[in-house]
Write an enzyme that holds these catalytic residues in place. Structure first.
Site, PDB file in Angstrom:
ATOM      1  N   ASP A   1       0.995  -0.986  -0.064  1.00  0.00           N
ATOM      2  CA  ASP A   1       0.085   0.139   0.083  1.00  0.00           C
ATOM      3  C   ASP A   1       0.965   1.125  -0.014  1.00  0.00           C
ATOM      4  O   ASP A   1       1.899   1.302   0.491  1.00  0.00           O
ATOM      5  CB  ASP A   1      -0.907   0.062   1.304  1.00  0.00           C
ATOM      6  CG  ASP A   1      -1.846  -1.100   1.316  1.00  0.00           C
ATOM      7  OD1 ASP A   1      -2.243  -1.592   0.352  1.00  0.00           O
ATOM      8  OD2 ASP A   1      -2.395  -1.487   2.370  1.00  0.00           O
TER       9      ASP A   1
HETATM   10  N1  URA Z   1      -1.386  -5.994   3.792  1.00  0.00           N
HETATM   11  C1  URA Z   1      -1.651  -4.697   3.784  1.00  0.00           C
HETATM   12  O1  URA Z   1      -2.888  -4.299   4.350  1.00  0.00           O
HETATM   13  N2  URA Z   1      -1.337  -3.743   3.109  1.00  0.00           N
HETATM   14  C2  URA Z   1       0.018  -3.807   2.654  1.00  0.00           C
HETATM   15  O2  URA Z   1       0.638  -2.982   2.195  1.00  0.00           O
HETATM   16  C3  URA Z   1       0.609  -5.332   2.678  1.00  0.00           C
HETATM   17  C4  URA Z   1      -0.206  -6.355   3.160  1.00  0.00           C
END
Ligand code: URA
Length: 237
Positions: A102
């Site tokens: 993310d």
């Molecule tokens: N899980 C999440 O919620 N975000 C990420 O960036 C990676 C795994």
């Protein structure tokens, strides 16, 4: 591979510009000025442009410590992407992120030119482990650990059992074996403890090189590449 094609793939210039560079005598292949761009480059040949040696590896494997506020994407009109953190030759060679983190997640991101390797590492059948450190709102407890171990029920699926180690009252190290959208955040969210910060520290056999500051990267070692290919069930030349 033909010299002009190789040079353009290495990001030296466009194919026609590469032919001009060759014609102008600025390129040497193992010390010899080639007659034209059509000449085949023998394996292991040393290529120089204006006397400077080029890195002729077409396959690249990169470990990036992704910083926050950088997108895991090949390009974006408004925001910086992980590709902007690498020299342009990596994009020219077709280097791509394997999976995504993310925008506000930091840590280990693998990028490679080997699409088959990336595809296999992400395959839901392969269950490649990913480890994250999460800082959450509230305090983690034994019930959270047990719920992660049992497999947390989310809106649309039940997560596979995940190992949660509580490393501080508001911090957990979790290893998941799948990679669904916002998975880790959703798992902690389902326990009423939303994630405030998330960092990936391991991906399969790779561990984040802690000497890399956010935004820094390095090529994988031979051993790291071999370990990745082994997990992907592939031969590595
Ligand atoms: N899980 C999440 O919620 N975000 C990420 O960036 C990676 C795994």
């Amino acid at each position: 591979m033909r010299l002009d094609k190789l040079l353009s793939q290495l990001g030296a210039a466009t194919r026609s510009q590469c032919r001009e560079l060759i014609k102008a005598g600025r390129v040497r292949v193992s010390g010899i000025v080639p007659r034209s761009g059509e000449e085949a480059v023998p394996p292991g040949a040393e290529i120089t442009l204006d006397g400077k040696r080029l890195d002729t590896r077409l396959d690249r494997y990169v470990m990036l410590n992704k910083p926050k506020d950088v997108l895991t994407a090949a390009e974006d009109r408004r925001m910086r992407t992980v590709m902007d953190l690498l020299p342009p030759v990596y994009a020219a060679l077709g280097c791509m992120p394997v999976g995504r983190l993310d925008r506000d997640t930091e840590g280990l991101l693998l990028l490679t030119t080997d699409g088959e390797l990336g595809h296999r590492l992400l395959s839901p059948k392969r269950h490649v482990d990913k480890t994250y450190i999460a800082r959450v709102e509230g305090w983690l407890d034994e019930e959270d650990r047990a719920a992660f171990a049992a497999g947390i029920q989310l809106k649309d699926f039940t997560a596979l059992p995940a190992a949660l180690e509580i490393i501080a009252p508001d911090m957990g190290r979790v290893t998941v074996r799948e990679g669904k959208y916002h998975q880790v955040k959703r798992m902690f969210g389902a326990r009423g403890k939303p994630v405030k910060e998330l960092k990936r520290t391991a991906f399969g056999p790779l561990t984040l090189d802690e000497s890399l500051r956010p935004g820094e990267w390095r090529e994988l070692t031979e051993e790291e590449c071999a370990a990745l290919y082994a997990v992907a069930g592939m031969e590595h030349e």
